[in-house]
Design a protein around this motif. Structure first.
Motif, PDB file in Angstrom:
ATOM      1  N   THR A 122       0.686  -0.856  -0.404  1.00  0.00           N
ATOM      2  CA  THR A 122      -0.319  -0.211   0.278  1.00  0.00           C
ATOM      3  C   THR A 122       1.240   0.995   0.025  1.00  0.00           C
ATOM      4  N   LEU A 123       1.499   1.095   1.096  1.00  0.00           N
ATOM      5  CA  LEU A 123       2.922   2.435   0.680  1.00  0.00           C
ATOM      6  C   LEU A 123       3.356   2.522  -0.544  1.00  0.00           C
ATOM      7  N   ARG A 124       3.692   1.264  -1.112  1.00  0.00           N
ATOM      8  CA  ARG A 124       4.595   1.531  -2.272  1.00  0.00           C
ATOM      9  C   ARG A 124       4.184   1.880  -3.286  1.00  0.00           C
ATOM     10  N   LYS A 125       2.687   1.412  -3.069  1.00  0.00           N
ATOM     11  CA  LYS A 125       2.059   2.453  -4.496  1.00  0.00           C
ATOM     12  C   LYS A 125       1.135   3.815  -3.866  1.00  0.00           C
ATOM     13  N   MET A 126       1.340   4.765  -2.902  1.00  0.00           N
ATOM     14  CA  MET A 126       0.757   5.327  -2.950  1.00  0.00           C
ATOM     15  C   MET A 126       2.450   6.895  -2.872  1.00  0.00           C
ATOM     16  N   ARG A 127       3.127   6.350  -3.090  1.00  0.00           N
ATOM     17  CA  ARG A 127       4.307   6.673  -3.038  1.00  0.00           C
ATOM     18  C   ARG A 127       4.598   6.558  -4.704  1.00  0.00           C
TER      19      ARG A 127
END
Length: 427
Positions: free
Chosen positions: A175-180
């Motif tokens: 999820t964090l990877r996609k947000m970034r």
């Protein structure tokens, strides 16, 4: 040299003064060096569209509860209508400026930098609560044109993760990877080359990218600004505490050299008086830098829910959570084996013909260095124990206003260790 921006010329001037036995000049130059480092201003602009979480970020950086007196106003609508300065509570030379949201009627995008007075800021942090928009990009391009640094902070990450956790296939890392990636791609699509985006929760600074943001700022800032930033940084990790400790240790040489230079002045009692004043100033700096002063501990207790008594219980140093005075410091020094003896030897030795003054300088340098090093190590250990204690406890949230989890727990030539013959043992 880089930690204090000690130029070769400054170091050489001090060395030359000491070698030429020009005590007055050496003392003056060392004091100038120390004062310059301590009084270096740092002005950080926090900007972005209204409702992005700028004010909460300002408070978190300063280690303050949103409800605390002196905190930046927060709310679901735009609460910042003017350029507002918020000095750091422990280091007032470090100021965070809460800027009005870009694109409002009073602060249109095309006139924004002119309206807020961009020239006084060292760098800009552009905050967004979801995705960065055209106004953010226009602002970044204008900041770049003015040859200033800017950084994108994607705020309220904790809210997004909380919503995503309801999904059966939830993965925090993914999820964090996609947000970034979404933020970076969005900025590229709007014309920003190689954008740097940091995912941050103002309520949990020890998580996500806040540490990476600090590392980036530390790398980009001029040398004399890096120390000002580090001193004001919240103690969100053991690494930051260790960096503060190393920075304070590098300063020990100049403090000890100042003590030695004063010891060369043949005035009875002058060296001891100056040494105590130097020690009081240095120890006070350590206490505030590690967030071990009373106010910082009270903020820590309020924001984490850990009782103040529990915080005090893990602290060993008698110099934490008290007002540092000459009387208190002398009392503490009297309990450190060898301290009083070496200070007395310094006073006596200066009256020995020929070798007396050099001996007094050696005793003064060694005593000051070892005492400060001992105190610094103990205070750093206390800061580490406090951090570990509060990290073990889940964050305490108010039903009205959220508060951050971890607030502020808060040269030149280094010749290595002082003579090993002088050892301090805590009694």
């Amino acid at each position: 040299y880089d930690v204090y921006n000690v130029e070769d010329s400054q170091a050489e001037e001090i060395k030359e003064a000491l070698l030429n036995n020009d005590k007055s000049l050496a003392i003056t130059k060392i004091k100038e060096l120390l004062d310059k480092e301590k009084n270096t201003p740092l002005n950080i602009a926090i900007t972005g569209e209204s409702g992005s979480g700028k004010s909460t970020f300002v408070n978190a950086f300063r280690g303050m509860d949103n409800r605390e007196e002196g905190a930046a106003l927060t709310g679901v609508t735009e609460t910042t209508s003017e350029v507002t300065a918020y000095p750091h509570p422990n280091y007032p030379k470090v100021t965070l400026w809460d800027l009005p949201g870009i694109g409002t009627t009073k602060f249109p995008a095309d006139k924004y930098l002119e309206c807020v007075g961009f020239e006084k800021f060292d760098f800009f942090i552009i905050v967004s609560a979801d995705r960065f928009r055209e106004n953010d990009v226009k602002l970044a391009q204008e900041i770049q044109r003015m040859e200033k640094k800017f950084y994108f902070v994607r705020s309220k990450i904790d809210n997004d993760l909380r919503a995503e956790r309801r999904k059966r296939t939830f993965s925090e890392e993914e999820t964090l990877r996609k947000m970034r990636e979404n933020c970076i791609q969005g900025l590229r699509d709007l014309g920003v080359e190689s954008p740097q985006v940091f995912l941050v929760s103002s309520f949990e600074l020890h998580l996500y990218d806040f540490s990476l943001l600090h590392e980036t700022l530390d790398r980009d800032l001029p040398a004399h600004k890096r120390h000002a930033l580090l001193r004001a940084m919240p103690n969100i990790s053991l690494e930051i505490i260790d960096k503060k400790k190393k920075t304070f240790k590098r300063r020990l040489y100049w403090l000890s050299a100042l003590s030695a230079a004063v010891a060369a002045v043949p005035v009875p009692g002058l060296s001891i008086a100056v040494d105590i004043a130097v020690l009081v100033g240095a120890v006070t700096d350590y206490v505030f830098g590690f967030g071990l002063d009373i106010k910082s501990l009270q903020r820590l207790s309020a924001s984490t829910g850990v009782p103040y008594a529990d915080l005090r219980a893990v602290i060993v140093s008698p110099l934490a959570a008290v007002k540092i005075s000459k009387e208190l410091l002398l009392k503490v020094l009297s309990q450190i084996a060898g301290a009083a003896t070496f200070m007395a030897l310094e006073e006596v030795s200066r009256f020995i013909p020929i070798v007396g003054i050099p001996l007094a300088m050696v005793f003064s340098f060694t005593t000051t260095y070892r005492l400060l090093n001992f105190i610094l190590n103990q205070l750093a250990e206390d800061a580490q124990k406090l951090l570990l204690l509060v990290l073990q406890k889940p964050p305490q949230r108010s039903h009205r206003t959220p508060i951050q989890t971890i607030p502020m727990l808060c040269c030149g030539i280094f010749l290595g260790s002082a003579p090993s013959s002088f050892q301090l043992i805590s009694t």
